[in-house]
Design a protein around this motif. Structure first.
Motif, PDB file in Angstrom:
ATOM      1  N   LYS A  50      29.915   6.064   6.332  1.00 58.00           N
ATOM      2  CA  LYS A  50      29.938   6.868   7.092  1.00 58.00           C
ATOM      3  C   LYS A  50      30.260   8.437   6.704  1.00 58.00           C
ATOM      4  O   LYS A  50      29.563   9.142   7.314  1.00 58.00           O
ATOM      5  CB  LYS A  50      31.496   6.547   7.895  1.00 58.00           C
TER       6      LYS A  50
ATOM      7  N   SER B 113      21.710  17.757   9.749  1.00 56.54           N
ATOM      8  CA  SER B 113      21.001  17.654  10.903  1.00 56.54           C
ATOM      9  C   SER B 113      21.459  18.881  11.802  1.00 56.54           C
ATOM     10  O   SER B 113      20.953  19.458  12.458  1.00 56.54           O
ATOM     11  CB  SER B 113      21.056  16.347  11.646  1.00 56.54           C
ATOM     12  N   GLU B 114      22.909  19.001  11.791  1.00 55.90           N
ATOM     13  CA  GLU B 114      23.374  20.065  12.825  1.00 55.90           C
ATOM     14  C   GLU B 114      23.036  21.613  12.179  1.00 55.90           C
ATOM     15  O   GLU B 114      22.567  22.282  12.995  1.00 55.90           O
ATOM     16  CB  GLU B 114      24.816  19.815  12.786  1.00 55.90           C
TER      17      GLU B 114
ATOM     18  N   GLY C 123      21.281  14.288  21.563  1.00 60.02           N
ATOM     19  CA  GLY C 123      21.516  14.778  20.499  1.00 60.02           C
ATOM     20  C   GLY C 123      20.549  14.490  19.326  1.00 60.02           C
ATOM     21  O   GLY C 123      20.744  14.845  17.962  1.00 60.02           O
ATOM     22  N   ASP C 124      19.155  14.153  19.467  1.00 57.87           N
ATOM     23  CA  ASP C 124      18.358  13.873  18.557  1.00 57.87           C
ATOM     24  C   ASP C 124      17.219  15.095  18.641  1.00 57.87           C
ATOM     25  O   ASP C 124      16.043  14.999  18.157  1.00 57.87           O
ATOM     26  CB  ASP C 124      17.466  12.494  18.807  1.00 57.87           C
TER      27      ASP C 124
ATOM     28  N   THR D 159      28.463  23.496   6.342  1.00 53.53           N
ATOM     29  CA  THR D 159      27.798  22.284   5.775  1.00 53.53           C
ATOM     30  C   THR D 159      28.106  22.360   4.236  1.00 53.53           C
ATOM     31  O   THR D 159      28.133  21.372   3.468  1.00 53.53           O
ATOM     32  CB  THR D 159      26.253  22.658   5.970  1.00 53.53           C
TER      33      THR D 159
ATOM     34  N   LYS E 152      26.646   9.472   6.761  1.00 57.51           N
ATOM     35  CA  LYS E 152      26.255   9.794   7.758  1.00 57.51           C
ATOM     36  C   LYS E 152      26.734  11.128   8.291  1.00 57.51           C
ATOM     37  O   LYS E 152      25.960  11.900   8.823  1.00 57.51           O
ATOM     38  CB  LYS E 152      26.659   8.701   8.868  1.00 57.51           C
ATOM     39  N   GLU E 153      28.099  11.280   8.016  1.00 59.45           N
ATOM     40  CA  GLU E 153      28.581  12.738   8.244  1.00 59.45           C
ATOM     41  C   GLU E 153      27.836  13.837   7.745  1.00 59.45           C
ATOM     42  O   GLU E 153      27.534  14.807   8.146  1.00 59.45           O
ATOM     43  CB  GLU E 153      30.193  12.602   7.965  1.00 59.45           C
TER      44      GLU E 153
ATOM     45  N   GLU F 162      24.677  13.817   6.370  1.00 55.84           N
ATOM     46  CA  GLU F 162      23.363  13.803   7.112  1.00 55.84           C
ATOM     47  C   GLU F 162      23.601  14.637   8.312  1.00 55.84           C
ATOM     48  O   GLU F 162      22.611  15.392   8.781  1.00 55.84           O
ATOM     49  CB  GLU F 162      22.616  12.455   7.105  1.00 55.84           C
ATOM     50  N   SER F 163      24.759  14.178   9.116  1.00 55.34           N
ATOM     51  CA  SER F 163      25.019  15.038  10.371  1.00 55.34           C
ATOM     52  C   SER F 163      24.922  16.171  10.191  1.00 55.34           C
ATOM     53  O   SER F 163      24.511  17.237  11.001  1.00 55.34           O
ATOM     54  CB  SER F 163      26.213  13.872  10.975  1.00 55.34           C
ATOM     55  N   SER F 164      25.842  16.738   9.257  1.00 57.40           N
ATOM     56  CA  SER F 164      26.122  18.191   8.929  1.00 57.40           C
ATOM     57  C   SER F 164      24.532  18.866   8.860  1.00 57.40           C
ATOM     58  O   SER F 164      24.455  19.859   9.241  1.00 57.40           O
ATOM     59  CB  SER F 164      27.121  18.449   7.926  1.00 57.40           C
TER      60      SER F 164
END
Length: 744
Positions: free
Chosen positions: A141, A151-152, A721-722, A210, A144-145, A147-149
């Motif tokens: 998790k 990605s954002e 979201g993608d 980030t 993933k967070e 990578e999400s940051s």
């Protein structure tokens, strides 16, 4: 590095080595299964041994019973003996009974091995594996967070590049517009620059967030997980020590002759200090930590800029609203974080009492509850960190803008009647058109405009005062913003100061506008009294009434494109079309009636809206003496102020010419009329939402659409979201980049 006398800490020494630590902990938990299998096999051997001893004793009890007489008194006694058993036989009986008792002890020992050692080992192995998996899931998790940051941040970068590209497009449109369209184009260009600044600020804030999240990931989150895995392994070793001790005690009480061996074993077991295993692993797994560098600002390739936060007045409005929102979140999240942190500390004290024997609770259950509490605390701390970084970033750039701010008391609303945004002046209307209004002063705005509204709420107002404020705000919203249009000393039609400079396109383009060259048709000339009578409809025609361009030296000649004269003719209005309370509209596309209840209209026709769209995608209009249904997406409502009848009832005002700096032939650039959406709505069906391509895009797979600027599609699914949107054309649904399209 830790010494044998000091307990090591994986989080400090190993940092981001989660995978090897997790595998090491998994190997230790898997090893418990081998140990419990050993005790089960030992139990089976002991059971078999006890059964054989018992069978042996019964066999010789039977043999002794047959030989009591002969062994005691002989084969032919003279009298029948009462109790006939010799001392030797009694001793033998005692010996056989002792052997049977010994066999019973071995059988009990075998049962105790399974019940008290093997089964607990199996249970604790399952519990430890469950906790280990929780650590693995939480690490996944965290990754993933992370990578999400990133990605954002990448999305923020993409939005920033898109905003820069839009500014470039607005600049070109401004440079190519005529006098009657230039103020509007310049206003749009300036507004887009302000929007780009907001997007840039959001991108810069995302960079700081980030970087801070990355720092927490490598210096706090992952080290805490490593310490948790180390603690789990040491807890496993402690539990294994206790079960080994129990098995030794059972062996000692069952076999007194094995006391020396069991004593040696019991003396050896305490020497297995849990952290010694960890220390050896640590000495063989120390590596250099490879922490990625901080993210830095990357300027757009088409809009050169620095990393400084924009601090003009418009940007300060956005920053002030964001700062107020973040400061409120920080206060709320700090209280929640302190509460959850106290809960975690309380649970940790309970665990210490369990380890010291002061509490009889199940330590595994206590560890599980601590883990979930720490997960909840992590979620709150992450949100608090984001809000704190946003607050500190803004305050370091422009100070505390929230001081003295009079924030609006906004409430989310769905406007069911036509309402204009007090910031941008555009319409907020429709069941899906979300917006906000201030409960105190009645300020209304789009959801997208909320963060741009100045914090200047006058406080609670009466109904009449709200109406007055509404009128003033609408007048201000519809007013054309002041632009820096001061001409040069040599030419009054020089390019304005908003012309983009020092960018990739302006430096490389042969048509870059500078302060020393002029734009054609920049001077204002009145339109002709009436449009010329068309001799015959032509697919493309150069406007005869357009002013002559100013002489200048440049490699390409500017073109002026005009629609065919047939587009200027409107249906003659009837007597009822001049009613002041009727809403009017303008046809965006031509529509051919396909049924008895529909009406045929042409592109650019002025119509009277008799019945608005009820959600079916159709509206009833009146054009001339005809009345019928047309698709709602084909009609653009006209505000009441601009719907006054024309002084020339038979002819429409000539539409604005299209400015082009292309040297290509005009034959194909203005041929044909505008084409409406490919899929017309059906009465009774759900209202369709159309989108238009902002940029050219070439499909890279069969699942994507290729498009050029201006292509229209039916929107099926907005960005989930993608970064991709699903659109339909010709009955086929494919994907396109979400930031390459806009709703129309």
């Amino acid at each position: 590095m830790a010494t044998p006398d000091a307990a090591p800490h994986f989080g400090v020494e190993l940092k981001d080595a989660f995978k090897p630590v997790n595998n090491w902990a998994l190997n230790g938990i898997t090893w418990l299964d081998e140990i419990q299998q050993f005790y089960r096999e030992r139990s089976a051997i002991e059971k078999e041994y006890a059964a054989k001893l018992t069978g042996l004793c019964r066999k010789y009890h039977d043999r002794k019973a047959k030989k009591i007489s002969t062994l005691s008194v002989g084969d032919t006694p003279t009298m029948t003996p009462g109790s006939l058993e010799s001392a030797s036989l009694t001793t033998w009986t005692t010996h056989l009974t002792a052997v049977e008792s010994h066999a019973g002890e071995r059988d009990k020992f075998a049962t105790d091995l399974v019940v008290q050692v093997a089964e607990p080992l199996k249970q604790v192995a399952m519990q430890y594996e469950e906790i280990r998996k929780c650590h693995v899931d939480f690490h996944a998790k965290l990754e993933k967070e992370r990578e999400s940051s990133y990605s954002e941040l990448k999305k923020a970068k993409g939005k920033y590049d898109g905003a820069c590209q839009e500014v470039e497009g607005r600049r070109k449109k401004m440079e190519g517009s005529f006098d009657h369209n230039k103020p509007k184009a310049q206003a749009a260009y300036q507004q887009q620059i302000l929007e780009m600044n907001n997007v840039k600020n959001t991108y810069l804030i995302s960079i700081n967030v980030t970087n801070k999240l990355k720092e927490r990931f490598y210096h706090e989150y992952v080290p805490e997980l490593l310490d948790g895995l180390q603690n789990l392994n040491e807890m496993r070793v402690s539990k294994l020590n206790s079960l080994w001790s129990l098995a030794g005690q059972l062996e000692k009480s069952s076999l007194s002759k094995s006391m020396e061996h069991m004593t040696h074993l019991l003396n050896e077991i305490p020497r297995n200090v849990p952290h010694l295993d960890s220390l050896m692993f640590l000495r063989h797994n120390v590596t250099q930590s490879q922490e990625p560098p901080n993210v830095t600002f990357e300027p757009s390739p088409v809009w050169h800029d620095d990393e400084a936060i924009v601090t003009d007045e418009t940007a300060k409005v956005f920053l002030r609203n964001l700062l107020s929102k973040s400061k409120t979140q920080v206060r709320e999240l700090r209280v929640e974080s302190d509460q959850k942190r106290r809960e975690v500390e309380s649970a940790k004290r309970i665990r210490e009492n369990v380890q010291q024997g002061k509490d009889n609770r199940n330590e595994v259950e206590v560890v599980r509850s601590i883990f979930f509490m720490q997960g909840a605390l992590h979620e709150v701390d992450r949100k608090k960190l984001t809000a704190e970084v946003e607050t500190s970033t803004i305050m370091s750039a422009v100070g505390d803008l929230s001081l003295g701010a009079r924030n609006h008391n906004f409430k989310s609303q769905t406007f069911k009647i036509p309402t204009n945004c007090d910031l941008c002046g555009e319409r907020i209307w429709g069941l899906s058109a979300k917006g906000f209004d201030c409960r105190d002063c009645g300020y209304t705005c789009h959801s997208k405009c909320q963060m741009k509204v100045p914090a200047e709420c006058p406080g609670e107002q009466s109904k009449e005062e709200k109406k007055k404020l509404k009128a003033e705000r609408q007048e201000h919203a519809n007013a054309t913003p002041n632009l820096d249009l001061e001409p040069t000393a040599t030419n009054s039609s020089a390019a304005p100061s908003l012309t983009r400079k020092d960018t990739m396109n302006s430096l490389s383009s042969g048509y870059a506008v500078s302060a020393n060259r002029t734009l054609p048709n920049a001077t204002s000339q009145p339109p002709p009294a009436s449009p010329p009578e068309p001799a015959a409809p032509a697919p493309a025609q150069t406007s005869a009434a357009s002013p002559a361009p100013v002489q200048e030296t440049k490699p390409k000649r500017n073109r002026v494109l005009a629609p065919p004269p047939a587009q200027y003719v409107k249906h003659p209005p009837n007597a009822e079309s001049t009613k002041p309370n009727e809403q009017r509209g303008k046809m965006l596309y031509a529509f051919q009636a396909g049924g008895a209840d529909e009406v045929t209209v042409q592109d650019g026709d002025d119509v009277v809206i008799v019945e608005s769209d009820d959600g079916s995608g159709w509206m009833r209009v009146r054009v001339g003496a005809s009345e019928g249904l047309v698709p709602a997406s084909y009609v653009e409502p006209v505000p009441a102020a601009s719907a006054a009848p024309s002084t020339s009832p038979g002819l429409a005002d000539r539409p604005g010419s299209t400015y082009s700096n292309s040297s290509a032939s005009l034959a194909g650039s203005a041929a044909g009329k505008k084409v409406g959406p490919a899929v017309a709505p059906r009465r009774g069906a759900k209202k369709l939402q159309y989108v238009e391509a902002l940029y050219e895009y070439e499909a890279r797979s069969d699942m994507e659409w290729s498009m050029v600027e201006g292509d229209r599609f039916v929107l099926v699914n907005r960005d989930s979201g993608d970064g991709w949107a699903d659109v339909e054309r010709g009955g086929v649904t494919k994907s396109v980049p979400a930031n390459y399209i806009q709703e129309v």
